[in-house]
Design a protein around this motif. Structure first.
Motif, short mmCIF file in Angstrom:
data_model
loop_
_atom_site.label_atom_id
_atom_site.label_comp_id
_atom_site.label_asym_id
_atom_site.label_seq_id
_atom_site.Cartn_x
_atom_site.Cartn_y
_atom_site.Cartn_z
N ASP A 84 8.87 3.13 13.42
CA ASP A 84 9.21 4.50 13.81
C ASP A 84 10.41 5.02 13.02
O ASP A 84 11.48 4.41 13.04
CB ASP A 84 9.50 4.55 15.31
N GLU A 85 10.21 6.12 12.31
CA GLU A 85 11.25 6.75 11.49
C GLU A 85 11.79 5.82 10.40
O GLU A 85 12.93 5.96 9.97
CB GLU A 85 12.40 7.26 12.36
N ASN A 86 10.97 4.89 9.95
CA ASN A 86 11.38 3.96 8.91
C ASN A 86 11.49 4.68 7.57
O ASN A 86 10.49 5.20 7.07
CB ASN A 86 10.36 2.82 8.81
N PRO A 87 12.67 4.72 6.95
CA PRO A 87 12.82 5.46 5.69
C PRO A 87 12.02 4.85 4.55
O PRO A 87 11.66 5.57 3.60
CB PRO A 87 14.33 5.40 5.42
N ILE A 88 11.75 3.55 4.61
CA ILE A 88 10.94 2.91 3.57
C ILE A 88 9.51 3.45 3.63
O ILE A 88 8.88 3.73 2.60
CB ILE A 88 10.94 1.38 3.72
N LEU A 89 8.98 3.60 4.85
CA LEU A 89 7.64 4.15 5.03
C LEU A 89 7.52 5.52 4.38
O LEU A 89 6.60 5.77 3.58
CB LEU A 89 7.33 4.25 6.52
N PHE A 90 8.44 6.41 4.68
CA PHE A 90 8.34 7.78 4.17
C PHE A 90 8.68 7.86 2.68
O PHE A 90 8.09 8.66 1.95
CB PHE A 90 9.22 8.71 4.99
N TYR B 117 2.56 -3.31 -7.51
CA TYR B 117 3.07 -1.95 -7.59
C TYR B 117 3.72 -1.55 -6.27
O TYR B 117 4.80 -0.95 -6.24
CB TYR B 117 1.93 -0.99 -7.93
N LEU B 118 3.07 -1.88 -5.16
CA LEU B 118 3.62 -1.57 -3.84
C LEU B 118 4.96 -2.28 -3.63
O LEU B 118 5.91 -1.68 -3.09
CB LEU B 118 2.64 -1.97 -2.75
N GLU B 119 5.04 -3.54 -4.05
CA GLU B 119 6.30 -4.27 -3.90
C GLU B 119 7.40 -3.65 -4.75
O GLU B 119 8.56 -3.58 -4.33
CB GLU B 119 6.09 -5.74 -4.27
N LYS B 120 7.04 -3.19 -5.95
CA LYS B 120 8.03 -2.57 -6.83
C LYS B 120 8.59 -1.29 -6.22
O LYS B 120 9.81 -1.09 -6.17
CB LYS B 120 7.43 -2.26 -8.19
N ILE B 121 7.69 -0.41 -5.74
CA ILE B 121 8.21 0.86 -5.21
C ILE B 121 8.94 0.63 -3.89
O ILE B 121 9.88 1.37 -3.56
CB ILE B 121 7.11 1.93 -5.08
N MET B 122 8.55 -0.41 -3.14
CA MET B 122 9.28 -0.74 -1.91
C MET B 122 10.72 -1.11 -2.24
O MET B 122 11.67 -0.62 -1.61
CB MET B 122 8.60 -1.89 -1.18
N LEU B 123 10.90 -1.95 -3.26
CA LEU B 123 12.25 -2.33 -3.67
C LEU B 123 13.03 -1.15 -4.23
O LEU B 123 14.23 -1.01 -3.98
CB LEU B 123 12.17 -3.46 -4.71
N ASP B 124 12.35 -0.27 -4.96
CA ASP B 124 13.01 0.93 -5.51
C ASP B 124 13.50 1.82 -4.38
O ASP B 124 14.62 2.35 -4.43
CB ASP B 124 12.04 1.71 -6.40
N MET C 7 8.08 5.43 0.42
CA MET C 7 6.90 4.94 -0.29
C MET C 7 5.75 5.93 -0.17
O MET C 7 4.99 6.13 -1.13
CB MET C 7 6.48 3.59 0.27
N GLY C 8 5.63 6.57 0.99
CA GLY C 8 4.57 7.56 1.18
C GLY C 8 4.67 8.69 0.18
O GLY C 8 3.65 9.11 -0.39
N ILE D 127 1.69 9.48 -2.55
CA ILE D 127 1.04 10.80 -2.53
C ILE D 127 1.07 11.43 -3.92
O ILE D 127 0.06 11.96 -4.40
CB ILE D 127 1.72 11.72 -1.50
N LYS D 128 2.20 11.36 -4.58
CA LYS D 128 2.32 11.92 -5.93
C LYS D 128 1.42 11.17 -6.92
O LYS D 128 0.94 11.76 -7.90
CB LYS D 128 3.77 11.85 -6.41
N ASP D 129 1.18 9.90 -6.64
CA ASP D 129 0.44 9.06 -7.57
C ASP D 129 -1.05 9.02 -7.27
O ASP D 129 -1.82 8.39 -7.98
CB ASP D 129 1.00 7.63 -7.50
#
Length: 218
Positions: A175-181, A203-210, A183-184, A188-190
């Motif tokens: 709930d309200e997790n900033p990583i979720l939004f 790729y998901l792991e990379k953007i999560m760390l970013d 990455m979302g 969406i852009k991609d």
């Protein structure tokens, strides 16, 4: 009895139930990210996320999750805890879905809307909704936690308590997790193409760390 009457922090009236295709994809991206992130949080292995349009023109999403135990489930309590984590992963998709609706698709929200999204969740390759999978797991979990009963109302209340336990476990993380939004927004852009798009695990792991790095610096 409302399934999630305990969730009293949601105020308002109604959500948008008839989304256009673009918003449906945005919703599904967040839904599947909820599963993916929660799976990692509870220690399950994960794979890719698939998003897109099926041949029958229905939107599609699937987060690949491997909920295999990392050690032997030697006692009933071990089985219960493992199934609780699996149920929390399923709940997390719905909670992320709710989060997207609250943030992007509706200025108002109430517990009836939670019921709607729980009962009308995203279908994956199994043809089952998260709610369908959850309800099946509840039978096993209730059999571990409670002695058999012939009282249908008592069984319903027992299952409700277990469902609530899993829901709160997921909600505390998603709930309200900033990583979720974060990455979302990137996915969406991609995404935008009408075919099935696969976002690979690396790729998901990379953007999560970013996103995590960006959030820690802000």
């Amino acid at each position: 009895m409302l399934i999630f009457a305990i969730i009293d922090s949601l105020g308002g009236n109604v959500i948008i139930k008839n989304l256009n295709f673009a918003d449906t994809v945005r919703r599904i991206i967040h839904h599947e990210l909820g599963h993916w992130l929660m799976s990692r949080h509870v220690g399950f292995d994960t794979g890719e996320i698939n998003i897109g349009m099926l041949a029958n023109h229905k939107p599609y999403g699937q987060a690949i999750v491997y909920p295999s135990p990392k050690s032997q489930l030697a006692q009933a309590v071990d089985i219960y805890d493992h199934l609780l984590s699996r149920t929390a992963v399923l709940c997390a998709g719905v909670i992320a879905d709710i989060g997207w609706h609250k943030r992007y698709a509706s200025s108002d929200y109430d517990s009836d809307d939670t019921e709607y999204l729980y009962a009308n969740g995203v279908m994956d390759a199994t043809g089952l909704s998260d709610s369908g999978k959850i309800e099946e797991l509840l039978y096993v979990m209730n059999g571990i936690k409670n002695p058999p009963s012939q009282d249908s109302e008592e069984i319903m209340n027992q299952r409700h308590k277990i469902r609530t336990e899993a829901w709160l476990k997921a909600s505390e993380f998603i709930d309200e997790n900033p990583i979720l939004f974060g990455m979302g927004e990137i996915l969406i852009k991609d995404y935008f193409e009408n075919a099935i798009r696969t976002f690979q695990k690396c790729y998901l792991e990379k953007i999560m760390l970013d996103v995590q790095s960006s959030n820690s610096q802000s």
